[in-house]
Design a protein around this motif. Structure first.
Motif, PDB file in Angstrom:
ATOM      1  N   CYS A 182      -6.090  -3.689  -8.263  1.00 49.66           N
ATOM      2  CA  CYS A 182      -7.037  -4.578  -7.574  1.00 49.66           C
ATOM      3  C   CYS A 182      -6.564  -4.893  -6.155  1.00 49.66           C
ATOM      4  CB  CYS A 182      -7.214  -5.880  -8.362  1.00 49.66           C
ATOM      5  SG  CYS A 182      -8.074  -5.684  -9.939  1.00 49.66           S
ATOM      6  N   THR A 183      -5.275  -5.104  -5.996  1.00 47.85           N
ATOM      7  CA  THR A 183      -4.718  -5.376  -4.676  1.00 47.85           C
ATOM      8  C   THR A 183      -4.945  -4.201  -3.737  1.00 47.85           C
ATOM      9  OG1 THR A 183      -3.036  -6.880  -5.542  1.00 47.85           O
ATOM     10  CG2 THR A 183      -2.583  -5.861  -3.416  1.00 47.85           C
ATOM     11  N   HIS A 184      -4.706  -3.001  -4.226  1.00 49.37           N
ATOM     12  CA  HIS A 184      -4.871  -1.814  -3.380  1.00 49.37           C
ATOM     13  C   HIS A 184      -6.346  -1.574  -3.040  1.00 49.37           C
ATOM     14  CE1 HIS A 184      -0.697  -1.212  -3.916  1.00 49.37           C
ATOM     15  NE2 HIS A 184      -0.755  -0.715  -5.123  1.00 49.37           N
ATOM     16  N   ILE A 185      -7.242  -1.911  -3.961  1.00 50.99           N
ATOM     17  CA  ILE A 185      -8.674  -1.814  -3.654  1.00 50.99           C
ATOM     18  C   ILE A 185      -9.023  -2.809  -2.552  1.00 50.99           C
ATOM     19  CG2 ILE A 185     -11.000  -2.262  -4.548  1.00 50.99           C
ATOM     20  CD1 ILE A 185     -10.037  -1.204  -7.268  1.00 50.99           C
ATOM     21  N   LEU A 186      -8.505  -4.023  -2.683  1.00 55.01           N
ATOM     22  CA  LEU A 186      -8.800  -5.082  -1.720  1.00 55.01           C
ATOM     23  C   LEU A 186      -8.309  -4.718  -0.319  1.00 55.01           C
ATOM     24  CD1 LEU A 186     -10.171  -7.850  -2.198  1.00 55.01           C
ATOM     25  CD2 LEU A 186      -7.891  -8.865  -2.237  1.00 55.01           C
ATOM     26  N   THR A 187      -7.141  -4.090  -0.240  1.00 52.52           N
ATOM     27  CA  THR A 187      -6.564  -3.730   1.066  1.00 52.52           C
ATOM     28  C   THR A 187      -6.930  -2.307   1.490  1.00 52.52           C
ATOM     29  OG1 THR A 187      -4.518  -2.982   0.009  1.00 52.52           O
ATOM     30  CG2 THR A 187      -4.594  -5.284   0.754  1.00 52.52           C
ATOM     31  N   ASN A 188      -7.720  -1.619   0.651  1.00 52.94           N
ATOM     32  CA  ASN A 188      -8.156  -0.244   0.933  1.00 52.94           C
ATOM     33  C   ASN A 188      -6.956   0.677   1.187  1.00 52.94           C
ATOM     34  OD1 ASN A 188     -10.286   1.644   1.202  1.00 52.94           O
ATOM     35  ND2 ASN A 188     -10.082   1.596   3.430  1.00 52.94           N
ATOM     36  N   THR A 189      -5.985   0.589   0.295  1.00 54.45           N
ATOM     37  CA  THR A 189      -4.786   1.422   0.404  1.00 54.45           C
ATOM     38  C   THR A 189      -4.968   2.681  -0.439  1.00 54.45           C
ATOM     39  OG1 THR A 189      -3.414  -0.538   0.701  1.00 54.45           O
ATOM     40  CG2 THR A 189      -2.291   1.500   0.072  1.00 54.45           C
ATOM     41  N   THR A 190      -5.019   3.818   0.202  1.00 53.97           N
ATOM     42  CA  THR A 190      -5.323   5.071  -0.486  1.00 53.97           C
ATOM     43  C   THR A 190      -4.058   5.760  -1.004  1.00 53.97           C
ATOM     44  OG1 THR A 190      -5.176   6.402   1.528  1.00 53.97           O
ATOM     45  CG2 THR A 190      -7.329   5.408   1.001  1.00 53.97           C
ATOM     46  N   LYS A 191      -4.280   6.697  -1.931  1.00 56.74           N
ATOM     47  CA  LYS A 191      -3.178   7.511  -2.439  1.00 56.74           C
ATOM     48  C   LYS A 191      -2.495   8.272  -1.309  1.00 56.74           C
ATOM     49  CE  LYS A 191      -5.081   8.526  -7.073  1.00 56.74           C
ATOM     50  NZ  LYS A 191      -6.428   7.911  -7.052  1.00 56.74           N
ATOM     51  N   VAL A 192      -3.309   8.814  -0.407  1.00 55.42           N
ATOM     52  CA  VAL A 192      -2.770   9.622   0.691  1.00 55.42           C
ATOM     53  C   VAL A 192      -1.862   8.788   1.589  1.00 55.42           C
ATOM     54  CG1 VAL A 192      -3.370  10.934   2.754  1.00 55.42           C
ATOM     55  CG2 VAL A 192      -4.701  11.235   0.658  1.00 55.42           C
ATOM     56  N   SER A 193      -2.322   7.620   1.986  1.00 52.01           N
ATOM     57  CA  SER A 193      -1.523   6.795   2.903  1.00 52.01           C
ATOM     58  C   SER A 193      -0.260   6.278   2.226  1.00 52.01           C
ATOM     59  CB  SER A 193      -2.354   5.628   3.437  1.00 52.01           C
ATOM     60  OG  SER A 193      -2.752   4.760   2.400  1.00 52.01           O
ATOM     61  N   MET A 194      -0.370   5.869   0.953  1.00 52.31           N
ATOM     62  CA  MET A 194       0.815   5.346   0.260  1.00 52.31           C
ATOM     63  C   MET A 194       1.840   6.446   0.010  1.00 52.31           C
ATOM     64  SD  MET A 194       2.036   2.434  -0.716  1.00 52.31           S
ATOM     65  CE  MET A 194       1.103   1.137  -1.516  1.00 52.31           C
ATOM     66  N   LYS A 195       1.375   7.636  -0.283  1.00 57.64           N
ATOM     67  CA  LYS A 195       2.297   8.759  -0.496  1.00 57.64           C
ATOM     68  C   LYS A 195       3.093   9.050   0.765  1.00 57.64           C
ATOM     69  CE  LYS A 195       2.597  13.551  -2.073  1.00 57.64           C
ATOM     70  NZ  LYS A 195       1.833  14.741  -2.550  1.00 57.64           N
ATOM     71  N   ARG A 196       2.423   8.978   1.906  1.00 56.06           N
ATOM     72  CA  ARG A 196       3.115   9.252   3.169  1.00 56.06           C
ATOM     73  C   ARG A 196       4.204   8.216   3.441  1.00 56.06           C
ATOM     74  NH1 ARG A 196      -2.080  10.875   5.665  1.00 56.06           N
ATOM     75  NH2 ARG A 196      -2.345   8.727   6.362  1.00 56.06           N
ATOM     76  N   VAL A 197       3.931   6.943   3.193  1.00 60.45           N
ATOM     77  CA  VAL A 197       4.900   5.911   3.576  1.00 60.45           C
ATOM     78  C   VAL A 197       6.014   5.724   2.544  1.00 60.45           C
ATOM     79  CG1 VAL A 197       3.266   4.663   5.021  1.00 60.45           C
ATOM     80  CG2 VAL A 197       3.510   4.017   2.615  1.00 60.45           C
ATOM     81  N   THR A 198       5.761   6.080   1.287  1.00 59.33           N
ATOM     82  CA  THR A 198       6.795   5.894   0.262  1.00 59.33           C
ATOM     83  C   THR A 198       7.584   7.164  -0.022  1.00 59.33           C
ATOM     84  OG1 THR A 198       5.139   6.242  -1.483  1.00 59.33           O
ATOM     85  CG2 THR A 198       5.641   3.959  -0.869  1.00 59.33           C
ATOM     86  N   SER A 199       7.306   8.230   0.717  1.00 56.39           N
ATOM     87  CA  SER A 199       8.097   9.453   0.543  1.00 56.39           C
ATOM     88  C   SER A 199       9.511   9.250   1.086  1.00 56.39           C
ATOM     89  CB  SER A 199       7.423  10.631   1.256  1.00 56.39           C
ATOM     90  OG  SER A 199       7.265  10.366   2.641  1.00 56.39           O
ATOM     91  N   ASN A 200       9.669   8.250   1.950  1.00 58.11           N
ATOM     92  CA  ASN A 200      10.976   7.875   2.468  1.00 58.11           C
ATOM     93  C   ASN A 200      11.240   6.407   2.139  1.00 58.11           C
ATOM     94  OD1 ASN A 200      11.560  10.406   3.930  1.00 58.11           O
ATOM     95  ND2 ASN A 200       9.804   9.785   5.180  1.00 58.11           N
ATOM     96  N   ASN A 201      12.426   5.932   2.480  1.00 54.46           N
ATOM     97  CA  ASN A 201      12.729   4.519   2.303  1.00 54.46           C
ATOM     98  C   ASN A 201      12.192   3.747   3.506  1.00 54.46           C
ATOM     99  OD1 ASN A 201      14.082   4.800  -0.232  1.00 54.46           O
ATOM    100  ND2 ASN A 201      15.839   5.647   0.849  1.00 54.46           N
ATOM    101  N   ALA A 202      12.570   2.480   3.619  1.00 60.68           N
ATOM    102  CA  ALA A 202      12.048   1.638   4.694  1.00 60.68           C
ATOM    103  C   ALA A 202      12.338   2.267   6.062  1.00 60.68           C
ATOM    104  CB  ALA A 202      12.661   0.249   4.607  1.00 60.68           C
ATOM    105  N   THR A 203      11.417   2.063   7.001  1.00 58.87           N
ATOM    106  CA  THR A 203      11.564   2.654   8.330  1.00 58.87           C
ATOM    107  C   THR A 203      11.810   1.602   9.408  1.00 58.87           C
ATOM    108  OG1 THR A 203       9.154   2.616   8.593  1.00 58.87           O
ATOM    109  CG2 THR A 203      10.149   4.655   7.762  1.00 58.87           C
ATOM    110  N   TYR A 204      11.876   0.330   9.014  1.00 58.44           N
ATOM    111  CA  TYR A 204      12.128  -0.739   9.978  1.00 58.44           C
ATOM    112  C   TYR A 204      12.627  -1.986   9.246  1.00 58.44           C
ATOM    113  CZ  TYR A 204       7.581  -2.296   8.281  1.00 58.44           C
ATOM    114  OH  TYR A 204       6.542  -2.679   7.471  1.00 58.44           O
ATOM    115  N   ILE A 205      13.138  -2.937  10.010  1.00 58.10           N
ATOM    116  CA  ILE A 205      13.585  -4.234   9.498  1.00 58.10           C
ATOM    117  C   ILE A 205      12.744  -5.299  10.204  1.00 58.10           C
ATOM    118  CG2 ILE A 205      15.502  -5.873   9.338  1.00 58.10           C
ATOM    119  CD1 ILE A 205      17.378  -3.372   9.577  1.00 58.10           C
TER     120      ILE A 205
END
Length: 412
Positions: A311-334
């Motif tokens: 439900c959260t991801h629907i609300l924020t319109n977070t897609t499989k494609v975008s999440m896969k790109r950002v979680t393929s690595n660890n954090a990129t900033y602090i």
């Protein structure tokens, strides 16, 4: 300057968290406590009770020296991804130790279980697949799979929520070859999922939130379970925004989003699997509340938590494609949210050694992981009336890190 990290949500900061902080400082002998804290949406797929800025103040007032935001890409995930992101941030900051609460209270069972999983990964995954196919949730299947290995009974109990997180923290340290030394302390008082008060002073965040949203209770009813500083911040938030955040306040936004999306559009959303898009569309039409909707869509296979994350991801319109790109690595900033004088001194002395860029004030940025945080912020503020809502959308850019003078006990 010795540092110790804690990985938290502080939803809200309560007396159990205060105990954890004091014990962390005691067992690590740390000069500087660093909290990696989830932002606006949390691991159980819920909106945070109050904003990350209010919870940052709670943390600083209680003795935390640096508050760093755990990005949405990790904060709204299952334990493994949540832990990977958290540990990568602490490692990027050069933190010496991480201290987590657990039902176990001993580090040896965690280390043993991590080693077993590594040595018997193929067998474990085979059992895991069997139990998932039977319709069990992932946490239940993982616990059963470990038990099915029939090894010596000195592993950690993976049916317990904090033990699960602790296991993944240590696994993340091993996988990332991080230099961080893990420590654990036993949880005291209330259990993680307790919905009712069991003690006069220690309560779970779950029971505190339930009391706050109960029709016959008020903020005064949770006063004995939180530090005075938390109580004041909760009252101040109510004064400023006239509400606390929970799923019912967002239900009409969710209903609108589901009913104006095609099945194909919903299927593209992260964690929407196995026909959930059709189930969501058919069941939300007649639901008059978020709780009613969740009861309608709940199955044995999908935990309440997993469905809330969907439900959260629907609300924020977070897609499989975008999440896969950002979680393929660890954090990129602090992302720095707040600091005490001690925390500021640590940053000044060590920031040249950090392996991730430090962000203290947000500017227009093309970093996709950071863009998810900004979308989460905009979504979180949508329940406010105007002009508060429009003002809220500027907060990510206009709010500098909160600075706290721990000697004078004032924000500067």
């Amino acid at each position: 300057m010795k540092t110790a990290g804690v990985i938290v949500e502080y939803n809200p900061f309560h007396n159990g968290h205060l105990y954890h902080l004091k014990q962390t400082r005691k067992v690590t002998n740390a000069d500087c406590i660093v909290a990696v804290m989830s932002g606006y949406f949390l691991q159980r797929g819920e909106p945070a009770l109050v904003s990350k800025w209010a919870r940052t103040k709670m943390a600083l007032l209680a003795g935390v020296d640096l508050v760093i935001e755990l990005p949405y890409a990790f904060s709204t995930q299952k334990a493994e991804i949540f832990a990977n992101g958290s540990i990568s941030i602490l490692e990027g900051l050069g933190v010496d130790e991480v201290c987590f609460g657990s039902e176990s209270g001993s580090l040896d069972p965690f280390i043993h279980t991590v080693q077993v999983m590594k040595d018997y990964e193929t067998e474990f995954n085979s059992y895991l697949h069997i139990y998932l196919k039977e319709g069990n949730s992932f946490p239940t299947s993982a616990s059963k799979a470990f038990q099915a290995l029939s090894l010596k009974d000195d592993g950690v109990d993976l049916s317990q929520p904090n033990n699960i997180l602790g296991f993944h923290y240590i696994k993340a340290i091993v996988d990332q070859q991080a230099k961080i030394i893990p420590k654990t302390i036993i949880r005291t008082g209330a259990n993680y999922h307790d919905e009712h008060f069991q003690s006069p002073t220690i309560a779970s965040a779950t029971s505190i939130r339930k009391a706050l949203f109960s029709s016959n209770k008020s903020i005064d009813d949770v006063r004995s379970f939180v530090p005075d500083t938390t109580f004041k911040e909760l009252n101040q938030y109510m004064t400023d925004f006239r509400q606390l955040h929970h799923w019912e306040a967002y239900f009409q936004l969710l209903k609108y989003k589901v009913l104006t999306s095609s099945p194909e559009e919903l299927k593209a959303i992260y964690e929407v699997e196995e026909g959930l898009e059709h189930r969501f569309i058919s069941q939300i039409k007649d639901a008059t509340s978020f709780n009613e909707f969740m009861i309608k869509v709940k199955t044995k296979r999908y935990t309440w938590t997993r469905l809330q994350r969907v439900c959260t991801h629907i609300l924020t319109n977070t897609t499989k494609v975008s999440m896969k790109r950002v979680t393929s690595n660890n954090a990129t900033y602090i992302r720095l949210l707040g600091m005490s004088q001690t925390g500021r001194a640590y940053l000044q002395q060590n920031k040249k050694e950090f392996t991730l860029p430090l962000i203290s004030k947000l500017k227009q940025n093309s970093n996709e992981m950071l863009q998810l945080d900004i979308k989460a912020s905009h979504t979180y503020g949508m329940i406010f009336d105007e002009p508060v809502r429009s003002d809220w959308h500027q907060l990510e850019y206009s709010t500098p890190p909160i600075q706290f003078d721990e000697k004078e006990k004032i924000f500067v």
